[in-house]
Write a protein that holds these residues in place. Sequence first.
Motif, PDB file in Angstrom:
ATOM      1  N   UNK A 101       0.862  -1.178   0.000  1.00  0.00           N
ATOM      2  CA  UNK A 101       0.000   0.000   0.000  1.00  0.00           C
ATOM      3  C   UNK A 101       0.898   1.226   0.000  1.00  0.00           C
ATOM      4  N   UNK A 102       0.805   2.034  -1.040  1.00  0.00           N
ATOM      5  CA  UNK A 102       1.625   3.237  -1.133  1.00  0.00           C
ATOM      6  C   UNK A 102       1.195   4.248  -0.077  1.00  0.00           C
ATOM      7  N   UNK A 103       2.146   4.663   0.757  1.00  0.00           N
ATOM      8  CA  UNK A 103       1.874   5.642   1.812  1.00  0.00           C
ATOM      9  C   UNK A 103       2.273   7.048   1.387  1.00  0.00           C
ATOM     10  N   UNK A 148      15.609   8.505 -11.170  1.00  0.00           N
ATOM     11  CA  UNK A 148      15.088   7.145 -10.995  1.00  0.00           C
ATOM     12  C   UNK A 148      13.713   7.183 -10.341  1.00  0.00           C
ATOM     13  N   UNK A 149      13.558   8.024  -9.315  1.00  0.00           N
ATOM     14  CA  UNK A 149      12.286   8.107  -8.603  1.00  0.00           C
ATOM     15  C   UNK A 149      11.126   8.497  -9.505  1.00  0.00           C
ATOM     16  N   UNK A 155       4.709   3.953 -12.577  1.00  0.00           N
ATOM     17  CA  UNK A 155       4.107   2.627 -12.458  1.00  0.00           C
ATOM     18  C   UNK A 155       3.182   2.565 -11.239  1.00  0.00           C
ATOM     19  N   UNK A 156       2.361   1.531 -11.181  1.00  0.00           N
ATOM     20  CA  UNK A 156       1.457   1.312 -10.047  1.00  0.00           C
ATOM     21  C   UNK A 156       2.268   0.722  -8.899  1.00  0.00           C
ATOM     22  N   UNK A 157       2.637   1.541  -7.948  1.00  0.00           N
ATOM     23  CA  UNK A 157       3.513   1.116  -6.858  1.00  0.00           C
ATOM     24  C   UNK A 157       2.792   0.294  -5.798  1.00  0.00           C
ATOM     25  N   UNK A 158       1.475   0.130  -5.930  1.00  0.00           N
ATOM     26  CA  UNK A 158       0.724  -0.739  -5.024  1.00  0.00           C
ATOM     27  C   UNK A 158       0.812  -2.201  -5.460  1.00  0.00           C
ATOM     28  N   UNK A 165      11.119  -3.564 -11.442  1.00  0.00           N
ATOM     29  CA  UNK A 165      11.089  -2.353 -12.263  1.00  0.00           C
ATOM     30  C   UNK A 165      12.502  -1.829 -12.513  1.00  0.00           C
ATOM     31  N   UNK A 166      13.305  -1.787 -11.459  1.00  0.00           N
ATOM     32  CA  UNK A 166      14.668  -1.273 -11.582  1.00  0.00           C
ATOM     33  C   UNK A 166      15.483  -2.096 -12.583  1.00  0.00           C
ATOM     34  N   UNK A 167      15.354  -3.427 -12.488  1.00  0.00           N
ATOM     35  CA  UNK A 167      16.179  -4.297 -13.318  1.00  0.00           C
ATOM     36  C   UNK A 167      15.604  -4.506 -14.721  1.00  0.00           C
ATOM     37  N   UNK A 168      14.315  -4.770 -14.798  1.00  0.00           N
ATOM     38  CA  UNK A 168      13.728  -5.189 -16.072  1.00  0.00           C
ATOM     39  C   UNK A 168      13.165  -4.048 -16.909  1.00  0.00           C
ATOM     40  N   UNK A 169      12.823  -2.927 -16.281  1.00  0.00           N
ATOM     41  CA  UNK A 169      12.250  -1.807 -17.026  1.00  0.00           C
ATOM     42  C   UNK A 169      13.202  -0.610 -17.127  1.00  0.00           C
ATOM     43  N   UNK A 170      13.961  -0.382 -16.054  1.00  0.00           N
ATOM     44  CA  UNK A 170      14.893   0.736 -16.081  1.00  0.00           C
ATOM     45  C   UNK A 170      16.300   0.300 -16.484  1.00  0.00           C
ATOM     46  N   UNK A 171      16.528  -1.009 -16.572  1.00  0.00           N
ATOM     47  CA  UNK A 171      17.814  -1.524 -17.022  1.00  0.00           C
ATOM     48  C   UNK A 171      18.955  -1.320 -16.051  1.00  0.00           C
TER      49      UNK A 171
END
Length: 239
Positions: A101-103, A148-149, A155-158, A165-171
Amino acid sequence: MIDTNNPIPLHLQIKNVIANDIKKGVYKEKIPSERDLMDRFSVSRTTVREAVSHLVQDGVLEKIHGKGTFISQTPPVHEWLDSLNSLTETVKRMGMVPGSKLLNNGIIQESTYISELLNVDTVYTIERLRTANSTPIAIERHFYSEEIGLKLAKYDLDTTTIYDLLENHLGLELVEAEQFISCKEISSEDAIHLGVPKGSSVLSVERRITDATGEPIEYYISYFRPDMYVFRIKTKRKK
């Protein structure tokens, strides 16, 4: 039951069957003896012992000498510190359903200490409440460069796993982490989110992850409920 034609090794199939039986309440305090399991699955003692050993390592079972193998009453989520894993991966490995749950997320106005650790001028934070089977287990605070942030915030952080995301989408390549674990008193706000009494002591984890060149990618602070989470490590004595 188990399938001899399944490419998954027999001991892992048996492990999953026993784990599911425990979740369903088939076994309340202890599991059957090795002989009973051998008869049930029609496998060797070695295969049964491998399956049980995996469940002991995962913290699901514990062996008591001379009495048998019992269902563990220790915290349900066990994280081994011999590799770098996301909390999502750890919870799934325990056979539980991870949740988030994103706070809060956004740029931090005063972050001199963290900006120095990340070697950046502006810090972006993502704060999430983490759950296992819908039970709160941790509050995670991830810190990144603004670049990076802002990419992660798209993306949906929930529902997503940040490390994926860091490895597969941001490389980005997460290579090494330096981690500190201690005990700290939790804030009143965090206590409410975790469902623990105000002023409670919790497990505090601080970690900095770097890439192959040693450049920092993430600084991370989290607070874990000690009744729900335990960190484990296996070591050998050097001679």
